[in-house]
Design a protein around this motif. Structure first.
Motif, short mmCIF file in Angstrom:
data_model
loop_
_atom_site.label_atom_id
_atom_site.label_comp_id
_atom_site.label_asym_id
_atom_site.label_seq_id
_atom_site.Cartn_x
_atom_site.Cartn_y
_atom_site.Cartn_z
N GLU A 1 -4.77 10.08 -1.07
CA GLU A 1 -5.29 8.83 -1.64
C GLU A 1 -4.38 7.65 -1.32
OE1 GLU A 1 -8.12 8.46 -3.44
OE2 GLU A 1 -8.62 10.58 -3.38
N GLU B 1 0.85 -1.18 0.00
CA GLU B 1 0.00 0.00 0.00
C GLU B 1 0.89 1.23 0.00
OE1 GLU B 1 -2.85 2.12 3.19
OE2 GLU B 1 -3.47 0.08 2.61
N TYR C 1 -3.16 3.86 -2.53
CA TYR C 1 -3.02 3.08 -3.74
C TYR C 1 -2.43 1.72 -3.40
CZ TYR C 1 -3.67 7.38 -6.41
OH TYR C 1 -4.18 8.53 -6.94
N THR C 2 -2.68 0.74 -4.26
CA THR C 2 -2.05 -0.56 -4.14
C THR C 2 -1.05 -0.70 -5.28
OG1 THR C 2 -4.03 -1.53 -3.18
CG2 THR C 2 -2.43 -3.05 -4.11
N ARG D 1 -5.71 2.79 -7.55
CA ARG D 1 -6.29 3.44 -6.38
C ARG D 1 -7.06 2.41 -5.57
NH1 ARG D 1 -9.95 8.72 -6.99
NH2 ARG D 1 -11.38 7.15 -7.76
N LYS D 2 -6.88 2.44 -4.26
CA LYS D 2 -7.47 1.44 -3.38
C LYS D 2 -8.99 1.42 -3.54
CE LYS D 2 -6.65 -0.69 0.88
NZ LYS D 2 -5.66 -0.97 1.83
N GLY D 3 -9.52 0.22 -3.72
CA GLY D 3 -10.95 0.05 -3.90
C GLY D 3 -11.40 0.11 -5.35
N HIS D 4 -10.46 0.27 -6.27
CA HIS D 4 -10.76 0.33 -7.69
C HIS D 4 -10.06 -0.81 -8.42
CE1 HIS D 4 -11.79 4.35 -6.34
NE2 HIS D 4 -12.54 4.46 -7.41
N ARG D 5 -10.46 -1.04 -9.66
CA ARG D 5 -9.86 -2.13 -10.45
C ARG D 5 -8.91 -1.64 -11.52
NH1 ARG D 5 -14.33 -6.79 -11.39
NH2 ARG D 5 -15.06 -6.86 -9.25
#
Length: 64
Positions: A17, A11, A19-20, A32-36
């Protein structure tokens, strides 16, 4: 040196924001965390100098 033979996820916080960042044998991906959807960058593009071109092309294909 330890070989990169499976995905490594971390992370990263950029501004406000989260991000992974995923590193794998083919390249890296920042999402972005929570997105694909995110930014993909292949190692071969990075070392050949095509990284900026690949990033610009991907950004031009994204729908705002």
């Amino acid at each position: 040196m330890t070989p990169l033979d499976k995905p490594l996820r971390r992370e990263v916080q950029i501004g406000d924001e989260c991000y992974t960042l995923t590193l794998d044998p083919e390249g890296l991906k920042l999402v972005r965390k929570g997105h694909r959807k995110g930014v993909d960058l292949r190692w071969v593009d990075l070392v050949s100098g095509d990284a900026a071109l690949a990033a610009a092309l991907q950004a031009s294909l994204e729908v705002p």
